[in-house]
Motif scaffolding. Structure first.
Motif, mmCIF file in Angstrom:
data_model
loop_
_atom_site.group_PDB
_atom_site.id
_atom_site.type_symbol
_atom_site.label_atom_id
_atom_site.label_comp_id
_atom_site.label_asym_id
_atom_site.label_seq_id
_atom_site.Cartn_x
_atom_site.Cartn_y
_atom_site.Cartn_z
ATOM 1 N N GLN A 1 29.676 35.499 41.864
ATOM 2 C CA GLN A 1 30.183 34.163 42.181
ATOM 3 C C GLN A 1 28.966 33.261 42.351
ATOM 4 O O GLN A 1 28.155 33.481 43.249
ATOM 5 N N SER A 2 28.840 32.296 41.461
ATOM 6 C CA SER A 2 27.638 31.447 41.432
ATOM 7 C C SER A 2 26.423 32.328 41.204
ATOM 8 O O SER A 2 26.382 33.061 40.238
ATOM 9 N N GLU A 3 25.465 32.287 42.124
ATOM 10 C CA GLU A 3 24.261 33.096 41.975
ATOM 11 C C GLU A 3 24.337 34.380 42.793
ATOM 12 O O GLU A 3 23.361 35.129 42.890
ATOM 13 N N ILE A 4 25.484 34.650 43.392
ATOM 14 C CA ILE A 4 25.646 35.817 44.260
ATOM 15 C C ILE A 4 26.306 36.952 43.488
ATOM 16 O O ILE A 4 27.321 36.761 42.828
ATOM 17 N N VAL A 5 25.707 38.128 43.566
ATOM 18 C CA VAL A 5 26.272 39.308 42.937
ATOM 19 C C VAL A 5 26.514 40.367 44.005
ATOM 20 O O VAL A 5 25.602 40.721 44.746
ATOM 21 N N ASP A 6 27.739 40.828 44.096
ATOM 22 C CA ASP A 6 28.091 41.861 45.062
ATOM 23 C C ASP A 6 28.605 43.094 44.331
ATOM 24 O O ASP A 6 29.199 42.990 43.252
ATOM 25 N N VAL A 7 28.376 44.241 44.942
ATOM 26 C CA VAL A 7 28.912 45.479 44.396
ATOM 27 C C VAL A 7 30.266 45.735 45.047
ATOM 28 O O VAL A 7 30.385 45.743 46.269
ATOM 29 N N ALA A 8 31.285 45.903 44.227
ATOM 30 C CA ALA A 8 32.617 46.239 44.719
ATOM 31 C C ALA A 8 32.907 47.690 44.359
ATOM 32 O O ALA A 8 32.429 48.195 43.345
ATOM 33 N N TYR A 9 33.676 48.347 45.196
ATOM 34 C CA TYR A 9 33.996 49.745 44.984
ATOM 35 C C TYR A 9 35.503 49.929 44.906
ATOM 36 O O TYR A 9 36.234 49.427 45.751
ATOM 37 N N LYS A 10 35.935 50.642 43.892
ATOM 38 C CA LYS A 10 37.370 50.823 43.675
ATOM 39 C C LYS A 10 38.030 51.546 44.839
ATOM 40 O O LYS A 10 39.164 51.250 45.193
ATOM 41 N N TYR A 11 37.317 52.510 45.441
ATOM 42 C CA TYR A 11 37.864 53.236 46.569
ATOM 43 C C TYR A 11 37.765 52.353 47.813
ATOM 44 O O TYR A 11 36.725 52.250 48.450
ATOM 45 N N GLY A 12 38.855 51.677 48.140
ATOM 46 C CA GLY A 12 38.874 50.823 49.316
ATOM 47 C C GLY A 12 38.791 49.349 49.005
ATOM 48 O O GLY A 12 38.739 48.515 49.919
ATOM 49 N N TYR A 13 38.793 48.979 47.740
ATOM 50 C CA TYR A 13 38.722 47.559 47.365
ATOM 51 C C TYR A 13 40.003 46.858 47.796
ATOM 52 O O TYR A 13 41.086 47.416 47.706
ATOM 53 N N PRO A 14 39.960 45.581 48.315
ATOM 54 C CA PRO A 14 38.771 44.732 48.449
ATOM 55 C C PRO A 14 38.109 44.810 49.819
ATOM 56 O O PRO A 14 37.203 44.040 50.104
ATOM 57 N N ASN A 15 38.563 45.723 50.690
ATOM 58 C CA ASN A 15 38.020 45.779 52.045
ATOM 59 C C ASN A 15 36.535 46.074 52.070
ATOM 60 O O ASN A 15 35.855 45.768 53.052
ATOM 61 N N ASN A 16 36.011 46.687 51.004
ATOM 62 C CA ASN A 16 34.582 46.992 51.005
ATOM 63 C C ASN A 16 33.720 45.756 50.793
ATOM 64 O O ASN A 16 32.509 45.837 50.826
ATOM 65 N N LEU A 17 34.347 44.612 50.579
ATOM 66 C CA LEU A 17 33.598 43.354 50.481
ATOM 67 C C LEU A 17 33.631 42.581 51.802
ATOM 68 O O LEU A 17 33.175 41.459 51.872
ATOM 69 N N ILE A 18 34.170 43.198 52.834
ATOM 70 C CA ILE A 18 34.399 42.497 54.090
ATOM 71 C C ILE A 18 33.107 41.942 54.681
ATOM 72 O O ILE A 18 33.095 40.875 55.315
ATOM 73 N N ASP A 19 31.989 42.650 54.484
ATOM 74 C CA ASP A 19 30.718 42.172 55.029
ATOM 75 C C ASP A 19 30.264 40.883 54.351
ATOM 76 O O ASP A 19 29.456 40.134 54.893
ATOM 77 N N ASN A 20 30.779 40.628 53.165
ATOM 78 C CA ASN A 20 30.378 39.445 52.423
ATOM 79 C C ASN A 20 31.488 38.400 52.367
ATOM 80 O O ASN A 20 31.447 37.492 51.545
ATOM 81 N N ILE A 21 32.480 38.551 53.255
ATOM 82 C CA ILE A 21 33.657 37.700 53.162
ATOM 83 C C ILE A 21 33.324 36.223 53.341
ATOM 84 O O ILE A 21 34.017 35.347 52.825
ATOM 85 N N SER A 22 32.230 35.938 54.053
ATOM 86 C CA SER A 22 31.846 34.544 54.239
ATOM 87 C C SER A 22 31.400 33.911 52.930
ATOM 88 O O SER A 22 31.418 32.690 52.783
ATOM 89 N N ARG A 23 31.011 34.782 51.985
ATOM 90 C CA ARG A 23 30.561 34.268 50.687
ATOM 91 C C ARG A 23 31.679 34.308 49.645
ATOM 92 O O ARG A 23 31.523 33.788 48.561
ATOM 93 N N TRP A 24 32.778 34.954 50.027
ATOM 94 C CA TRP A 24 33.887 35.077 49.089
ATOM 95 C C TRP A 24 35.159 34.511 49.723
ATOM 96 O O TRP A 24 35.608 34.983 50.757
ATOM 97 N N LYS A 25 35.737 33.507 49.105
ATOM 98 C CA LYS A 25 37.021 33.006 49.567
ATOM 99 C C LYS A 25 38.093 33.987 49.105
ATOM 100 O O LYS A 25 38.066 34.472 47.982
#
Length: 226
Positions: free
Chosen positions: A90-114
């Motif tokens: 998203q923009s210049e930000i790249v995050d690693v997402a994991y199928k096992y538990g997605y999308p909760n595994n992005l919770i640490d970056n939730i401030s960067r992801w709406k």
């Protein structure tokens, strides 16, 4: 660093600190067991659990066509868990997402992801876990024990370390203790019977009856890569 794969239910049990052991079929299978007196050295980096052995004390090697068989992982080695993953940008930000538990595994970056822009799981092209690089891994295990044995030598206790669950079956008038393979609702009277179903599901029907030699790895979850 080497990686290791588990089917999804066993991956989750490993992360939850429930699964602490795994068996991997030897390839190729041994055709000779060679014993060498300890004074000669050359100790193998694993134990052979089949006993009794005579004469003692000796080291015991598994061999195939004149070559010594060695386990893939050694005691003390750190191994990363492979899983399906994807790179989300998203923009210049790249995050690693994991199928096992997605999308909760992005919770640490939730401030960067709406929440309304996080891709739907069905829209993501997940990368094959077999080719997952170490740099994308989020979980690691440390090998704490290695031995060799026949598949059917597994004990009831070790079946629980492999992830077999203890439960019950029946009804309110008569409950009975039962064992379940991860991801399966079929009850079994023994943990070994449940493990038989599990190993046949992982390695193919009939694997249990073939009773191959396996490497048995004990491990613990670790946050360290070193």
């Amino acid at each position: 660093m080497k990686g290791i794969c588990f089917i999804e239910p066993l991956f989750h049990l490993t992360v939850q600190l429930i699964k602490k052991q795994t068996r991997r079929i030897m390839k190729p299978q041994p055709d000779v067991i060679r014993s060498i007196n300890m004074v000669l050295g050359n100790a193998p980096d694993y134990e052979l659990s089949e006993k009794p052995w005579t004469p003692e004390p000796t080291y015991h090697f598994l061999m195939h066509e004149g070559k010594y068989l060695k386990p893939r992982y050694k005691v003390g080695e750190i191994v990363y868990l492979k899983e399906p993953y994807a790179l989300l940008k998203q923009s210049e930000i790249v995050d690693v997402a994991y199928k096992y538990g997605y999308p909760n595994n992005l919770i640490d970056n939730i401030s960067r992801w709406k929440s309304n822009v996080i891709p739907n799981i069905h829209e993501i092209k997940w990368k094959n876990k077999l080719f997952m690089p170490e740099r994308a891994a989020r979980y690691f295990i440390k090998i704490t024990g290695v031995r060799a044995e026949l598949l059917q030598d597994i004990s009831e206790e070790d079946c629980l370390k492999e992830g077999i669950k203890i439960g019950r079956c029946g009804n309110e008038n008569h409950w009975m203790k039962a064992f379940y393979a991860p991801g399966d609702n079929q009850p079994y009277m023994t943990a070994r019977s449940a493990y038989e179903e599990l190993i046949n599901r992982i390695n193919g029907k009939g694997t249990w009856n073939l009773n191959p030699y396996v490497w048995v790895y004990d491990f613990e979850l670790t946050t360290s890569k070193i």
